[in-house]
Every structure is written in structure tokens, then in C-alpha cells.
Design a protein around this motif. Structure first.
Motif, PDB file in Angstrom:
ATOM      1  N   GLU A 116      -8.967  25.231 -27.500  1.00 38.58           N
ATOM      2  CA  GLU A 116     -10.268  24.688 -27.119  1.00 38.58           C
ATOM      3  C   GLU A 116     -10.817  25.338 -25.845  1.00 38.58           C
ATOM      4  O   GLU A 116     -11.410  24.687 -24.990  1.00 38.58           O
ATOM      5  CB  GLU A 116     -10.178  23.162 -26.950  1.00 38.58           C
ATOM      6  N   ASP A 117     -10.574  26.652 -25.722  1.00 44.40           N
ATOM      7  CA  ASP A 117     -11.076  27.464 -24.612  1.00 44.40           C
ATOM      8  C   ASP A 117     -10.478  27.083 -23.264  1.00 44.40           C
ATOM      9  O   ASP A 117     -11.035  27.426 -22.218  1.00 44.40           O
ATOM     10  CB  ASP A 117     -12.607  27.398 -24.537  1.00 44.40           C
ATOM     11  N   TRP A 118      -9.345  26.394 -23.278  1.00 47.23           N
ATOM     12  CA  TRP A 118      -8.657  26.138 -22.015  1.00 47.23           C
ATOM     13  C   TRP A 118      -7.998  27.432 -21.541  1.00 47.23           C
ATOM     14  O   TRP A 118      -7.573  28.272 -22.338  1.00 47.23           O
ATOM     15  CB  TRP A 118      -7.580  25.068 -22.204  1.00 47.23           C
ATOM     16  N   LEU A 119      -7.892  27.579 -20.218  1.00 45.28           N
ATOM     17  CA  LEU A 119      -7.234  28.730 -19.615  1.00 45.28           C
ATOM     18  C   LEU A 119      -6.104  28.241 -18.709  1.00 45.28           C
ATOM     19  O   LEU A 119      -6.244  27.230 -18.021  1.00 45.28           O
ATOM     20  CB  LEU A 119      -8.230  29.559 -18.794  1.00 45.28           C
ATOM     21  N   PHE A 120      -4.989  28.970 -18.738  1.00 41.43           N
ATOM     22  CA  PHE A 120      -3.826  28.629 -17.925  1.00 41.43           C
ATOM     23  C   PHE A 120      -3.375  29.853 -17.136  1.00 41.43           C
ATOM     24  O   PHE A 120      -3.596  30.989 -17.548  1.00 41.43           O
ATOM     25  CB  PHE A 120      -2.666  28.138 -18.800  1.00 41.43           C
ATOM     26  N   TYR A 121      -2.731  29.601 -16.009  1.00 42.51           N
ATOM     27  CA  TYR A 121      -2.202  30.664 -15.171  1.00 42.51           C
ATOM     28  C   TYR A 121      -0.852  31.097 -15.744  1.00 42.51           C
ATOM     29  O   TYR A 121       0.044  30.275 -15.965  1.00 42.51           O
ATOM     30  CB  TYR A 121      -2.053  30.158 -13.742  1.00 42.51           C
ATOM     31  N   GLN A 122      -0.696  32.406 -15.984  1.00 46.81           N
ATOM     32  CA  GLN A 122       0.514  32.924 -16.610  1.00 46.81           C
ATOM     33  C   GLN A 122       1.773  32.563 -15.825  1.00 46.81           C
ATOM     34  O   GLN A 122       2.818  32.266 -16.408  1.00 46.81           O
ATOM     35  CB  GLN A 122       0.403  34.444 -16.759  1.00 46.81           C
ATOM     36  N   GLU A 123       1.666  32.537 -14.502  1.00 43.95           N
ATOM     37  CA  GLU A 123       2.839  32.252 -13.677  1.00 43.95           C
ATOM     38  C   GLU A 123       3.424  30.873 -13.927  1.00 43.95           C
ATOM     39  O   GLU A 123       4.600  30.628 -13.603  1.00 43.95           O
ATOM     40  CB  GLU A 123       2.486  32.389 -12.192  1.00 43.95           C
ATOM     41  N   THR A 124       2.649  29.955 -14.486  1.00 45.03           N
ATOM     42  CA  THR A 124       3.143  28.599 -14.694  1.00 45.03           C
ATOM     43  C   THR A 124       3.935  28.452 -15.990  1.00 45.03           C
ATOM     44  O   THR A 124       4.530  27.403 -16.224  1.00 45.03           O
ATOM     45  CB  THR A 124       1.981  27.590 -14.703  1.00 45.03           C
ATOM     46  N   MET A 125       3.937  29.478 -16.831  1.00 39.28           N
ATOM     47  CA  MET A 125       4.637  29.374 -18.106  1.00 39.28           C
ATOM     48  C   MET A 125       6.145  29.243 -17.911  1.00 39.28           C
ATOM     49  O   MET A 125       6.822  28.533 -18.657  1.00 39.28           O
ATOM     50  CB  MET A 125       4.322  30.586 -18.993  1.00 39.28           C
ATOM     51  N   ALA A 126       6.696  29.918 -16.911  1.00 36.64           N
ATOM     52  CA  ALA A 126       8.138  29.828 -16.672  1.00 36.64           C
ATOM     53  C   ALA A 126       8.536  28.410 -16.290  1.00 36.64           C
ATOM     54  O   ALA A 126       9.590  27.913 -16.707  1.00 36.64           O
ATOM     55  CB  ALA A 126       8.553  30.815 -15.585  1.00 36.64           C
ATOM     56  N   ASP A 127       7.697  27.737 -15.495  1.00 39.78           N
ATOM     57  CA  ASP A 127       7.984  26.348 -15.144  1.00 39.78           C
ATOM     58  C   ASP A 127       7.928  25.460 -16.377  1.00 39.78           C
ATOM     59  O   ASP A 127       8.788  24.592 -16.570  1.00 39.78           O
ATOM     60  CB  ASP A 127       6.970  25.837 -14.109  1.00 39.78           C
ATOM     61  N   TYR A 128       6.903  25.667 -17.206  1.00 42.62           N
ATOM     62  CA  TYR A 128       6.757  24.832 -18.395  1.00 42.62           C
ATOM     63  C   TYR A 128       7.928  25.036 -19.355  1.00 42.62           C
ATOM     64  O   TYR A 128       8.487  24.068 -19.882  1.00 42.62           O
ATOM     65  CB  TYR A 128       5.440  25.147 -19.104  1.00 42.62           C
ATOM     66  N   LEU A 129       8.324  26.292 -19.568  1.00 42.78           N
ATOM     67  CA  LEU A 129       9.392  26.596 -20.523  1.00 42.78           C
ATOM     68  C   LEU A 129      10.780  26.455 -19.903  1.00 42.78           C
ATOM     69  O   LEU A 129      11.775  26.506 -20.611  1.00 42.78           O
ATOM     70  CB  LEU A 129       9.212  28.024 -21.061  1.00 42.78           C
ATOM     71  N   ARG A 130      10.836  26.289 -18.569  1.00 40.05           N
ATOM     72  CA  ARG A 130      12.096  26.140 -17.823  1.00 40.05           C
ATOM     73  C   ARG A 130      13.005  27.360 -17.998  1.00 40.05           C
ATOM     74  O   ARG A 130      14.234  27.225 -18.104  1.00 40.05           O
ATOM     75  CB  ARG A 130      12.824  24.867 -18.250  1.00 40.05           C
ATOM     76  N   THR A 131      12.399  28.533 -18.035  1.00 35.24           N
ATOM     77  CA  THR A 131      13.150  29.771 -18.231  1.00 35.24           C
ATOM     78  C   THR A 131      13.623  30.386 -16.926  1.00 35.24           C
ATOM     79  O   THR A 131      14.444  31.308 -16.946  1.00 35.24           O
ATOM     80  CB  THR A 131      12.291  30.797 -18.987  1.00 35.24           C
ATOM     81  N   GLU A 132      13.102  29.911 -15.786  1.00 38.01           N
ATOM     82  CA  GLU A 132      13.507  30.467 -14.496  1.00 38.01           C
ATOM     83  C   GLU A 132      13.890  29.336 -13.542  1.00 38.01           C
ATOM     84  O   GLU A 132      13.234  29.097 -12.523  1.00 38.01           O
ATOM     85  CB  GLU A 132      12.378  31.314 -13.897  1.00 38.01           C
ATOM     86  N   PRO A 133      14.968  28.614 -13.859  1.00 45.20           N
ATOM     87  CA  PRO A 133      15.371  27.496 -12.995  1.00 45.20           C
ATOM     88  C   PRO A 133      15.846  28.000 -11.634  1.00 45.20           C
ATOM     89  O   PRO A 133      16.495  29.044 -11.535  1.00 45.20           O
ATOM     90  CB  PRO A 133      16.510  26.844 -13.774  1.00 45.20           C
ATOM     91  N   LEU A 134      15.501  27.251 -10.593  1.00 45.81           N
ATOM     92  CA  LEU A 134      15.998  27.578  -9.274  1.00 45.81           C
ATOM     93  C   LEU A 134      17.499  27.305  -9.219  1.00 45.81           C
ATOM     94  O   LEU A 134      18.009  26.382  -9.867  1.00 45.81           O
ATOM     95  CB  LEU A 134      15.276  26.749  -8.216  1.00 45.81           C
TER      96      LEU A 134
END
Length: 303
Positions: free
Chosen positions: A44-62
Motif C-alpha cells: 500500500e505504498d508504505w516505505l521502510f528503512y532498509q537498516e531496520t530489516m535486521a532488527d525485524y528479522l532478528r538476523t543481527e542480534p547484539l
């Protein structure tokens, strides 16, 4: 010299920005993709910041060491604040993807486990750091409180964040903003939209509250992006020093209205001499979820 001329011509030839915008619009309309690496085209024409995908997918845990380092650093800041008669609080502004994943494209399912924020909380508690939660208030609201084409909360979202923060800061005499009456405000041009469509003109509706702000700026500001902003409000008590990021662009006006004196710094690393300079009795540190690792990597500066 020839290389520099080539680069200059590539950046300045006629209608370059218009052609970039047209190409991005074509890719979005035909292929449903973004041709800007930092921007994710959602539903629906939403835009997201690419850098936040790792947080959402939990692929780069601290790592555990990073989480401890972040909490210990904040605890040291809290100790310094207390030595100056002030109390320190920290808060995290949620990524848009964390609140509205239903508008994401098919990026996959998050890995099992907790988010970096949730994993940090026990460390903060162990170090005695006062944390003010913004995730729960936003998740409890059905209304969309972030811009569709921007990475930040809108005016209504800033008002909700204000209400949650002042309650946690003990400002019980404050009238909530979020439940107040409002009207249509200035249209907003999203930061992600500008990145994807440099010459685009599509804006979003935004709110403006009927209740006027009572604070004033100590010195005129150029914009809400200024590195250091000071305000005063004769109708309020208390003094605030806030270390903030771009989420404070809208939030700072609400918090300025809640304190007699307030100072807002975008300096990174945090410079604690500002506490001595302002004499604040409250220190608030706000950071966006995607930059949580900065608390473990950007050492603050103490006098």
C-alpha cells in the motif's frame, strides 16, 4: 582532473534528479521494487528503512558483551547525573517495522527469540538504569502513528510518546496531549520518499493540536535538526537535558512544553559537560531501535 570532471558532470547533467525519480516510479509501479538500496517498498505504498530489516528479522542480534557494555555505559552516565543532583532515564523509539509489520513486503519471518531491546532490558535492570517503555503504548493503539513514507512517528505519535515519557518522568501535573483535540496541520514530505523520489511532491496529512505550546526558544533555531536547542517555559517547573536523535524533531516541542527549562542535544557521543552547563535535574536519553548498538560503541565524554 578528468575523473573529477566526469563525476561532476554525472551529478549535474540536466534533469538527472527528474530521471532518477521517473525510474524509481517505474520500478515501483511495474516491478513492485525500490531501486534505492536504503529504502524498502512495502504494501500500500508504505516505505521502510532498509537498516531496520535486521532488527525485524532478528538476523543481527547484539552479543551479550554488547548488551552488558550498553547497560554499564548508561549506568555510568546515571552515576554521573546523580553526582550532579540529577536523575537519568533512557528510552528507545521503535522502528516502524517493529510496529507495523503488516505493511512490509515479503521479507521473511523473524527468527525465534527476543529482540535486541527485550534482551537489553534485564541488563538495564541489573545496572539500575531507569528505562521508559514506548513500545507498549504504541502497540496498544489501533491508529497508525508513523508516517507512511517516512521512518519517524507523526505528530500524533510524538504526542503519545510525550504522554508516556512525562508519566514515567513523574510529571504528574501534565495534561495529556494525545487525547486532546487537533486539526489538520502542515503536510509532510517523508524522508524515505525523498530518498526514493528526489523530485517527487507527494505529501502526507499531519495533525496540529488545538492546545498551543507555551514554551519559547532561548535562541532562534534554524530547524528541528539543530545540534543544540534550548527552551524555557515560565508556566512549568523543572529542567531537562535530553540527548536525542531525529525522533526528537517532533518530540522536543512537546517535552519543551513540560519543563521550565529544557536543552536538547543531538551530539553523539553524549557530552556530559552539558549537564554542568545546563544544571538540569532530569536527563533523558532517547535512541531509535535500529541504532541500539551505539550505546555499546559510542563512548560518552565526561568532564
Amino acid at each position: 582532473v578528468l575523473d573529477e570532471v566526469t563525476d561532476y558532470v554525472a551529478d549535474h547533467f540536466a534533469f538527472r534528479q527528474e530521471m532518477i525519480t521517473a525510474s524509481a516510479q517505474l520500478d515501483a509501479a511495474v516491478f513492485q521494487v525500490s531501486n534505492q538500496g536504503d529504502v524498502v517498498l512495502g504494501k500500500e505504498d508504505w516505505l521502510f528503512y532498509q537498516e531496520t530489516m535486521a532488527d525485524y528479522l532478528r538476523t543481527e542480534p547484539l552479543s551479550g558483551q554488547q548488551l552488558f557494555g550498553a547497560a554499564r555505559t548508561l549506568a555510568l552516565l546515571g552515576e554521573y547525573a546523580q553526582s550532579r543532583g540529577a536523575e537519568l532515564y533512557v528510552t528507545v523509539a521503535p522502528n516502524k517495522a517493529s510496529l507495523y509489520p503488516e505493511y512490509l513486503p515479503n521479507v521473511g519471518e523473524p527468527l525465534e527469540g527476543e529482540s535486541n531491546v527485550d534482551r537489553l532490558l534485564p541488563y538495564l535492570e541489573g545496572e539500575g538504569v531507569s528505562y521508559l517503555d514506548l513500545f507498549a503504548p504504541f502497540q496498544q493503539e489501533d491508529e497508525v502513528l508513523y508516517y507512511r513514507t517516512d521512518s519517524h512517528w507523526n505528530v500524533r505519535g510524538a504526542a503519545l510518546a510525550h504522554d508516556a515519557l512525562v508519566a514515567g518522568l513523574g510529571k504528574t501535573d501534565q495534561e495529556p496531549f494525545f487525547s486532546g483535540t487537533y486539526h489538520q496541520g502542515e503536510p509532510h514530505l517523508g524522508d524515505l520518499y525523498e530518498m526514493l523520489y528526489p523530485t517527487g511532491t507527494e505529501t502526507e496529512e499531519d495533525a496540529a493540536y488545538d492546545r498551543p505550546f507555551a514554551f519559547s526558544y532561548v535562541r532562534p533555531i534554524r530547524s528541528a535538526e539543530d545540534q543544540f536547542i534550548q527552551t524555557e517555559n515560565p508556566d512549568r517547573s523543572g529542567s531537562l537535558l535530553m540527548f536525542r536523535d531525529s525522533f526528537g524533531n517532533l518530540l522536543h516541542t512537546f517535552l519543551a512544553d513540560a519543563y521550565g527549562q529544557a536543552a536538547f542535544s543531538r551530539a553523539m557521543p553524549y557530552t556530559m559537560s552539558l549537564l554542568d552547563q545546563t544544571g538540569a535535574d532530569t536527563v533523558l536519553i532517547e535512541i531509535v531501535e535500529r541504532n541500539l548498538d551505539w550505546w555499546a560503541t559510542q563512548a560518552p565524554i565526561f568532564p
